[in-house]
Design a protein around this motif. Sequence first.
Motif, PDB file in Angstrom:
ATOM      1  N   PHE A  90       0.850  -1.188   0.000  1.00  0.00           N
ATOM      2  CA  PHE A  90       0.000   0.000   0.000  1.00  0.00           C
ATOM      3  C   PHE A  90       0.883   1.234   0.000  1.00  0.00           C
ATOM      4  N   THR A  92       0.908   5.220   0.605  1.00  0.00           N
ATOM      5  CA  THR A  92       0.145   6.350   1.129  1.00  0.00           C
ATOM      6  C   THR A  92       0.192   7.541   0.171  1.00  0.00           C
ATOM      7  N   GLN A  93       1.246   7.617  -0.658  1.00  0.00           N
ATOM      8  CA  GLN A  93       1.351   8.726  -1.603  1.00  0.00           C
ATOM      9  C   GLN A  93       0.273   8.660  -2.679  1.00  0.00           C
ATOM     10  N   THR A  94       0.059   7.466  -3.216  1.00  0.00           N
ATOM     11  CA  THR A  94      -0.910   7.310  -4.315  1.00  0.00           C
ATOM     12  C   THR A  94      -2.250   6.751  -3.855  1.00  0.00           C
ATOM     13  N   ARG A  95      -2.310   6.297  -2.583  1.00  0.00           N
ATOM     14  CA  ARG A  95      -3.513   5.689  -2.007  1.00  0.00           C
ATOM     15  C   ARG A  95      -3.939   4.457  -2.814  1.00  0.00           C
ATOM     16  N   GLN A  97      -3.527   0.235  -3.300  1.00  0.00           N
ATOM     17  CA  GLN A  97      -3.167  -1.059  -2.718  1.00  0.00           C
ATOM     18  C   GLN A  97      -3.052  -2.076  -3.838  1.00  0.00           C
ATOM     19  N   GLN A 175      -8.020   1.302  -5.263  1.00  0.00           N
ATOM     20  CA  GLN A 175      -7.735   2.733  -5.128  1.00  0.00           C
ATOM     21  C   GLN A 175      -8.633   3.327  -4.048  1.00  0.00           C
ATOM     22  N   LEU A 176      -8.010   3.845  -2.998  1.00  0.00           N
ATOM     23  CA  LEU A 176      -8.743   4.473  -1.910  1.00  0.00           C
ATOM     24  C   LEU A 176      -9.029   5.923  -2.289  1.00  0.00           C
ATOM     25  N   ARG A 177     -10.326   6.289  -2.312  1.00  0.00           N
ATOM     26  CA  ARG A 177     -10.747   7.617  -2.731  1.00  0.00           C
ATOM     27  C   ARG A 177     -11.673   8.228  -1.671  1.00  0.00           C
ATOM     28  N   ARG A 178     -11.806   9.555  -1.716  1.00  0.00           N
ATOM     29  CA  ARG A 178     -12.710  10.219  -0.776  1.00  0.00           C
ATOM     30  C   ARG A 178     -14.150   9.767  -1.004  1.00  0.00           C
ATOM     31  N   ASN A 181     -14.533   4.389  -3.798  1.00  0.00           N
ATOM     32  CA  ASN A 181     -13.318   3.579  -3.951  1.00  0.00           C
ATOM     33  C   ASN A 181     -13.442   2.695  -5.191  1.00  0.00           C
TER      34      ASN A 181
END
Length: 202
Positions: A90, A92-95, A97, A175-178, A181
């Motif tokens: 994972f 954290t920069q690009t969110r 996994q 992709q983790l998104r606000r 996802n």
Amino acid sequence: MEADHEVAPPNLADIDVSAWRELETAATSPQSGFRFLNLCSVDSEARPQARMVVLRRADGPSRVLEFHTDSRSPKWRELSTKPHVTVLGFSTQTRLQFRLQGTVELHAPGSDQANAAWDKLSPWTRTTYTGGPPGDECGFEMIDEAVLPKPQDDAKGKPHFGLLIFRARTLDWFQLRRQGNRRALLTYDETGALAACRWVNP
């Protein structure tokens, strides 16, 4: 400001190319979020075992990742009998996994492949293989950060240096998104070619 959910989803083939480009970059960039990956195996009692490993090389076209390990370690024995593994990372920069599943090939100390990888290591990295077997009991008095291994002793680690070649058969991309996802499942054939891809529920 444009919301996440208003952006059109990327093409799945582009996701595949981008993911492997990220991994190839991580193999040479200590700052990459995918430089350290979680290698998950199963031990002799069918218990899952996970540990962080350094990504040493990645090759997108062949779907290969390379890791190094001490051949005296428990994971070497585990992988010798059960080569099916999961690699998880994972950033954290690009969110993003990446969860890759596939098999591992072991190249033992003294093999051509292990020797070639060993020759590319720095003297400092080589000294990490000169100590006792991983997992063996160690007296605290032996742990002294002020005393560094001597560079001339690095050759003592070569008989313990093993090479792991992981070949991916699937990539679970997340992709983790606000908002909204995204997750895709990519499957590769025996040659490494993209055989199938589809969006799946996060």
